[in-house]
Design a protein around this motif. Structure first.
Motif, PDB file in Angstrom:
ATOM      1  N   LEU A  10       0.843  -1.192   0.000  1.00 45.49           N
ATOM      2  CA  LEU A  10       0.000   0.000   0.000  1.00 45.49           C
ATOM      3  C   LEU A  10       0.880   1.244   0.000  1.00 45.49           C
ATOM      4  CD1 LEU A  10      -2.692  -1.149   2.594  1.00 45.49           C
ATOM      5  CD2 LEU A  10      -2.816  -1.234   0.103  1.00 45.49           C
ATOM      6  N   LEU A  11       0.759   2.062  -1.054  1.00 44.52           N
ATOM      7  CA  LEU A  11       1.565   3.269  -1.211  1.00 44.52           C
ATOM      8  C   LEU A  11       0.744   4.484  -0.824  1.00 44.52           C
ATOM      9  CD1 LEU A  11       3.201   2.497  -4.690  1.00 44.52           C
ATOM     10  CD2 LEU A  11       3.991   1.826  -2.407  1.00 44.52           C
ATOM     11  N   SER A  12       1.386   5.435  -0.148  1.00 42.83           N
ATOM     12  CA  SER A  12       0.693   6.643   0.316  1.00 42.83           C
ATOM     13  C   SER A  12       0.901   7.821  -0.627  1.00 42.83           C
ATOM     14  CB  SER A  12       1.175   7.010   1.723  1.00 42.83           C
ATOM     15  OG  SER A  12       2.584   7.209   1.724  1.00 42.83           O
ATOM     16  N   THR A  13       1.418   7.563  -1.835  1.00 38.50           N
ATOM     17  CA  THR A  13       1.583   8.616  -2.839  1.00 38.50           C
ATOM     18  C   THR A  13       0.909   8.174  -4.130  1.00 38.50           C
ATOM     19  OG1 THR A  13       3.714   7.693  -3.550  1.00 38.50           O
ATOM     20  CG2 THR A  13       3.764   9.378  -1.826  1.00 38.50           C
ATOM     21  N   PRO A  14       0.407   9.146  -4.937  1.00 37.08           N
ATOM     22  CA  PRO A  14      -0.303   8.784  -6.170  1.00 37.08           C
ATOM     23  C   PRO A  14       0.599   8.644  -7.392  1.00 37.08           C
ATOM     24  CG  PRO A  14      -0.553  11.124  -5.761  1.00 37.08           C
ATOM     25  CD  PRO A  14       0.292  10.582  -4.636  1.00 37.08           C
ATOM     26  N   THR A  15       1.908   8.579  -7.201  1.00 33.23           N
ATOM     27  CA  THR A  15       2.816   8.589  -8.350  1.00 33.23           C
ATOM     28  C   THR A  15       2.631   7.374  -9.259  1.00 33.23           C
ATOM     29  OG1 THR A  15       4.504   7.570  -6.937  1.00 33.23           O
ATOM     30  CG2 THR A  15       4.541   9.972  -7.158  1.00 33.23           C
ATOM     31  N   LYS A  16       2.300   6.222  -8.709  1.00 34.19           N
ATOM     32  CA  LYS A  16       2.158   5.003  -9.506  1.00 34.19           C
ATOM     33  C   LYS A  16       0.699   4.659  -9.809  1.00 34.19           C
ATOM     34  CE  LYS A  16       6.420   2.952  -7.643  1.00 34.19           C
ATOM     35  NZ  LYS A  16       7.208   3.120  -8.864  1.00 34.19           N
ATOM     36  N   LEU A  17      -0.227   5.572  -9.522  1.00 32.01           N
ATOM     37  CA  LEU A  17      -1.642   5.273  -9.699  1.00 32.01           C
ATOM     38  C   LEU A  17      -1.994   5.017 -11.162  1.00 32.01           C
ATOM     39  CD1 LEU A  17      -4.505   4.999  -8.601  1.00 32.01           C
ATOM     40  CD2 LEU A  17      -4.729   7.489  -8.751  1.00 32.01           C
TER      41      LEU A  17
ATOM     42  N   GLN B 101      -0.169   3.886 -13.577  1.00 39.10           N
ATOM     43  CA  GLN B 101       0.339   2.583 -14.007  1.00 39.10           C
ATOM     44  C   GLN B 101      -0.524   1.452 -13.459  1.00 39.10           C
ATOM     45  OE1 GLN B 101       4.452   2.067 -13.118  1.00 39.10           O
ATOM     46  NE2 GLN B 101       4.592   0.025 -14.040  1.00 39.10           N
ATOM     47  N   VAL B 102      -0.983   1.603 -12.217  1.00 38.43           N
ATOM     48  CA  VAL B 102      -1.843   0.583 -11.626  1.00 38.43           C
ATOM     49  C   VAL B 102      -3.201   0.557 -12.328  1.00 38.43           C
ATOM     50  CG1 VAL B 102      -3.016  -0.130  -9.514  1.00 38.43           C
ATOM     51  CG2 VAL B 102      -0.675   0.719  -9.396  1.00 38.43           C
ATOM     52  N   LEU B 103      -3.732   1.719 -12.660  1.00 35.39           N
ATOM     53  CA  LEU B 103      -5.018   1.775 -13.356  1.00 35.39           C
ATOM     54  C   LEU B 103      -4.941   1.081 -14.718  1.00 35.39           C
ATOM     55  CD1 LEU B 103      -6.169   5.446 -12.568  1.00 35.39           C
ATOM     56  CD2 LEU B 103      -7.069   3.331 -11.614  1.00 35.39           C
ATOM     57  N   ARG B 104      -3.825   1.257 -15.414  1.00 34.62           N
ATOM     58  CA  ARG B 104      -3.663   0.564 -16.703  1.00 34.62           C
ATOM     59  C   ARG B 104      -3.540  -0.940 -16.493  1.00 34.62           C
ATOM     60  NH1 ARG B 104      -0.203   5.017 -17.681  1.00 34.62           N
ATOM     61  NH2 ARG B 104       1.617   3.724 -17.172  1.00 34.62           N
ATOM     62  N   SER B 105      -2.893  -1.344 -15.422  1.00 33.72           N
ATOM     63  CA  SER B 105      -2.675  -2.773 -15.184  1.00 33.72           C
ATOM     64  C   SER B 105      -3.983  -3.502 -14.912  1.00 33.72           C
ATOM     65  CB  SER B 105      -1.712  -2.971 -14.010  1.00 33.72           C
ATOM     66  OG  SER B 105      -0.457  -2.385 -14.291  1.00 33.72           O
TER      67      SER B 105
ATOM     68  N   VAL C 123      -2.632   3.372  -2.629  1.00 36.99           N
ATOM     69  CA  VAL C 123      -2.527   2.746  -3.947  1.00 36.99           C
ATOM     70  C   VAL C 123      -1.934   1.354  -3.779  1.00 36.99           C
ATOM     71  CG1 VAL C 123      -1.493   2.895  -6.241  1.00 36.99           C
ATOM     72  CG2 VAL C 123      -2.269   4.970  -5.079  1.00 36.99           C
ATOM     73  N   LYS C 124      -2.570   0.363  -4.387  1.00 36.04           N
ATOM     74  CA  LYS C 124      -2.105  -1.025  -4.290  1.00 36.04           C
ATOM     75  C   LYS C 124      -1.045  -1.274  -5.360  1.00 36.04           C
ATOM     76  CE  LYS C 124      -5.564  -3.866  -4.114  1.00 36.04           C
ATOM     77  NZ  LYS C 124      -6.890  -4.428  -4.428  1.00 36.04           N
ATOM     78  N   TRP C 125       0.101  -1.784  -4.901  1.00 36.92           N
ATOM     79  CA  TRP C 125       1.233  -1.908  -5.814  1.00 36.92           C
ATOM     80  C   TRP C 125       1.912  -3.259  -5.628  1.00 36.92           C
ATOM     81  CZ3 TRP C 125       3.359  -0.049 -10.028  1.00 36.92           C
ATOM     82  CH2 TRP C 125       4.682  -0.356 -10.318  1.00 36.92           C
ATOM     83  N   THR C 126       2.272  -3.868  -6.764  1.00 40.10           N
ATOM     84  CA  THR C 126       3.086  -5.080  -6.756  1.00 40.10           C
ATOM     85  C   THR C 126       3.991  -5.053  -7.964  1.00 40.10           C
ATOM     86  OG1 THR C 126       3.045  -7.499  -6.789  1.00 40.10           O
ATOM     87  CG2 THR C 126       1.308  -6.376  -8.001  1.00 40.10           C
ATOM     88  N   THR C 127       5.110  -5.755  -7.880  1.00 43.30           N
ATOM     89  CA  THR C 127       6.070  -5.757  -8.986  1.00 43.30           C
ATOM     90  C   THR C 127       5.504  -6.422 -10.231  1.00 43.30           C
ATOM     91  OG1 THR C 127       7.001  -7.802  -8.082  1.00 43.30           O
ATOM     92  CG2 THR C 127       8.066  -5.735  -7.468  1.00 43.30           C
ATOM     93  N   SER C 128       4.442  -7.222 -10.099  1.00 41.19           N
ATOM     94  CA  SER C 128       3.857  -7.865 -11.272  1.00 41.19           C
ATOM     95  C   SER C 128       3.200  -6.848 -12.195  1.00 41.19           C
ATOM     96  CB  SER C 128       2.819  -8.901 -10.852  1.00 41.19           C
ATOM     97  OG  SER C 128       1.749  -8.286 -10.161  1.00 41.19           O
ATOM     98  N   PHE C 129       2.917  -5.623 -11.691  1.00 40.80           N
ATOM     99  CA  PHE C 129       2.347  -4.602 -12.550  1.00 40.80           C
ATOM    100  C   PHE C 129       3.339  -4.163 -13.624  1.00 40.80           C
ATOM    101  CE2 PHE C 129      -0.644  -3.099  -8.968  1.00 40.80           C
ATOM    102  CZ  PHE C 129      -1.549  -4.069  -9.334  1.00 40.80           C
ATOM    103  N   LEU C 130       4.628  -4.441 -13.386  1.00 44.39           N
ATOM    104  CA  LEU C 130       5.632  -4.062 -14.367  1.00 44.39           C
ATOM    105  C   LEU C 130       5.604  -4.948 -15.598  1.00 44.39           C
ATOM    106  CD1 LEU C 130       8.621  -3.483 -11.913  1.00 44.39           C
ATOM    107  CD2 LEU C 130       7.144  -1.735 -12.911  1.00 44.39           C
ATOM    108  N   THR C 131       4.990  -6.122 -15.489  1.00 41.36           N
ATOM    109  CA  THR C 131       5.005  -7.093 -16.588  1.00 41.36           C
ATOM    110  C   THR C 131       3.829  -6.928 -17.529  1.00 41.36           C
ATOM    111  OG1 THR C 131       3.778  -8.696 -15.255  1.00 41.36           O
ATOM    112  CG2 THR C 131       6.186  -8.759 -15.124  1.00 41.36           C
ATOM    113  N   GLY C 132       2.839  -6.111 -17.194  1.00 40.10           N
ATOM    114  CA  GLY C 132       1.731  -5.910 -18.110  1.00 40.10           C
ATOM    115  C   GLY C 132       0.403  -5.988 -17.412  1.00 40.10           C
TER     116      GLY C 132
END
Length: 638
Positions: A458-465, A467-471, A625-634
């Protein structure tokens, strides 16, 4: 992922699990399994006792037999060779048989005694299972605390006095105000009993723990001769409790640690999973006949008790002022577990036809549980190789000591049959971050389950939002369903100056229906409202507890929502009066407003619409924001 890591992730046999409960209606309560070193896979066979004898051992056995025969025959040959009388042989045989009889009797009695002791030992081992023994016998990280049990025993009379005071001064008035039918409710007898609570073991966590907190698990057991009698004079009804049993793992969190006395800011108490609770009621049938209570049952009352004790619910006891108490009452999850419940293979066929002569297939479905979060999959008809392809998301507040518990059942009209179970250690899963494996089912002769598990931070900043929305493909959809991209935690604090009659409402923008309801309710009664709050995000609606007869309620409760797209969704807040069934005010908060706040957290008193001129509600909201390294793969497919 390697087989060793899969085995580690599957380390489900934890000593923190509560004692087992028997299977009912085909369902079993989560049970702890024996330690791994005593676990035998169902497919592993036992080594046979009658192993083939090698040629060398057979030759040795022959020579030993020959030597014994020679020793027996040689004395007869020697007597004949030296021309001794045959009477010496007879005397020797008599002496030999007399000696053999005496020693044989002794050996026989001794062997019978040894056999008796062996049988007793086997029966004791069979009757004394692993769960009957304290966990410190098997696990070196669990400590025996007899000193604590002696302390509790010495303090028990004073603890009972405190509990009795709590019942009479806190619980009794709350029950009286909760329902008009219970206005004459009172405790006629409160006796906690003389059998104190026991702590069977304590485990203190020292790894992956914040330096300003202490976390310990207490394995408690209480079998009390408690007697609590309840009297409702209005209905001439009496009921009570004769005994209570509770067994489970109680987690105690001491935080924050301070540099001044009392060194600890507050205590938080909760159960990681539902404890084994057994209450022996007296007169329960009579008390449930009271109007307004006839919808309750024994199991429903236990669920109410669980709702106060099991994570994410907790009891917070402040030891100092309100220094960091608000933070303790606003618990943030450690992460989110995304469970891809995919498929199974080689399940056991449970359906039978023609009286069991023909064995058919099964109609499998799965039940998944983490803490008090429960998910049930769809049922796949007539298949031993079902494919579900479903995704669930569970909030994880404590990954240490918790497990993902999965049970498979065959759906039947009368009683569902058990097909196997699986337990996965959340601590190991947190280390691995991602698992995509086939797991062998336990307690079943055959069957495998395919799971894909992802740990989402769980990230407290919207910087990766973005990318997560696209994932999760939330940037293309206007709907509120699908995989979530963020977590919203709402802390409902309090409200002030709520309207109690029609004159308190503001008419600007007030709907005619609301005016009619408020006017109709005002004619019935002009007393203070009994407010509660409905919070809605997307398709999910949660309700707070009811606060009776007050215009300034204090809820101090938190709620969590999985958000599909925070840029487009809103939090709807509606304050309602339970007594008059009308709306006391509402509020709409766009979640996009939290993206610009520091740490995406906002604490504010919001004015209520369609309410009194000075009616407000205080909320604290945090977006993560929910984040995992698998979002980097597509993109993630669902």
């Amino acid at each position: 992922m390697s087989r060793d890591s899969m085995t580690a992730v599957r380390g489900a046999h934890s000593h923190n699990a509560s004692p087992t409960a028997p299977k009912e209606n085909g369902h079993t309560a989560p049970i702890p399994a024996p330690p791994c070193d005593s676990f035998t896979h169902p497919s592993a066979g036992n080594t046979p006792d009658d192993t083939p004898v090698s040629a060398t051992s057979e030759l040795t056995h022959t020579w030993v037999h020959f030597a014994k025969t020679f020793v027996l025959i040689f004395p007869i040959y020697a007597l004949g060779y030296f021309e001794f009388s045959f009477s010496w042989l007879l005397i020797g045989l008599v002496v030999f048989f007399w000696w053999r009889r005496n020693t044989g009797g002794k050996y026989s009695r001794l062997s019978r005694a040894l056999a008796f002791f062996d049988q007793e030992e086997r029966s004791v081992k069979q009757s004394l299972t692993t769960s009957d023994l304290p966990s410190w016998v098997h696990f070196p990280d669990v400590e025996r605390v007899e000193w604590l049990n002696k302390t509790v025993k010495q303090m028990w009379p004073y603890i009972c006095q405190f509990v009795e005071k709590l019942f009479r001064e806190t619980i009794e008035p709350a029950v009286k105000e909760s329902n008009a039918h219970l206005s004459t409710f009172c405790f006629s007898k409160i006796d906690i009993g003389d059998k104190p609570l026991r702590v069977n073991g304590v485990k203190v966590y020292t790894e992956n723990v914040d330096k300003r907190q202490i976390i310990m698990d207490l394995q408690i057991s209480f079998v009390g001769n408690t007697e609590i009698d309840v009297d409702i004079k209005r209905y001439y009804c009496k009921a009570g409790i004769k005994s209570i049993q509770i067994h489970g793992v109680l987690r105690v969190v001491m935080e924050p640690l301070l540099g001044d006395m009392p060194l600890v800011g507050a205590l938080s108490l909760f159960f990681l999973k539902k404890p084994l609770l057994d209450i022996n009621w007296t007169g329960l049938t009579n008390i449930l006949d009271i109007p307004g209570l006839n919808g309750f049952s024994d199991s429903l009352i236990q669920d109410v008790i669980y709702s106060y004790l099991v994570l994410p619910n907790r009891i917070t006891i402040p030891l100092v002022g309100d220094m960091e108490l608000a933070q303790l009452r606003f618990p943030m999850p450690k992460g989110v577990l995304r469970i891809h419940f995919l498929e199974a293979q080689d399940l056991e066929g449970k359906d039978k036809f023609l009286g069991g002569l023909i064995k058919g297939k099964s109609d499998p479905y799965g039940i998944l549980q983490i803490g008090n979060q429960l998910f049930q999959s769809k049922t796949v008809k007539e298949s031993l190789h079902p494919k579900w392809n479903e995704v669930y998301e569970a909030l994880v507040y404590e990954h240490s000591g918790q497990h993902l518990e999965i049970e498979l059942f065959d759906e039947d009209p009368d009683k569902d049959d058990f097909l196997g179970s699986l337990m996965i250690d959340m601590t190991e899963l947190h280390k691995e971050q991602k698992v995509d494996e086939w797991f062998d089912l336990e307690e079943a002769p055959t069957g495998k389950l395919h799971l894909k598990l992802e740990w989402l931070s769980l990230l407290s900043t919207p910087t990766k939002l973005d990318q997560v929305l696209r994932s999760v493909r939330a940037d293309r959809s206007l709907a509120n369903d699908g995989l979530s991209s963020a977590l919203l935690v709402v802390y409902l604090d309090s409200a002030k100056n709520l309207p109690s009659n029609l004159s308190d409402f503001t008419y600007d923008g007030l709907k005619q229906v609301s005016v009619f309801k408020a006017l109709k309710s005002a004619k019935k009664s002009s007393s203070e409202p009994s407010p509660y709050v409905q919070l809605t995000v997307g398709h999910k609606t949660l309700e707070s507890k009811i606060r009776y007869k007050t215009k300034e309620p204090m809820w101090e409760d938190s709620f969590s929502f999985l958000v599909h797209n925070p840029r487009r969704q809103e939090l709807e807040v509606e304050v309602k009066d339970d007594k008059r069934k009308c709306t006391l005010g509402n509020l709409m908060v766009p979640l996009s407003s939290l993206l610009a706040e520091e740490d995406m957290t906002l604490t504010q008193c919001f004015p209520l619409k369609n309410s009194g001129p000075s009616s407000t509600i205080k909320l604290k909201m945090a977006l993560r924001v929910k984040w995992t390294t698998s979002f980097l793969t597509g993109p993630v497919c669902y």
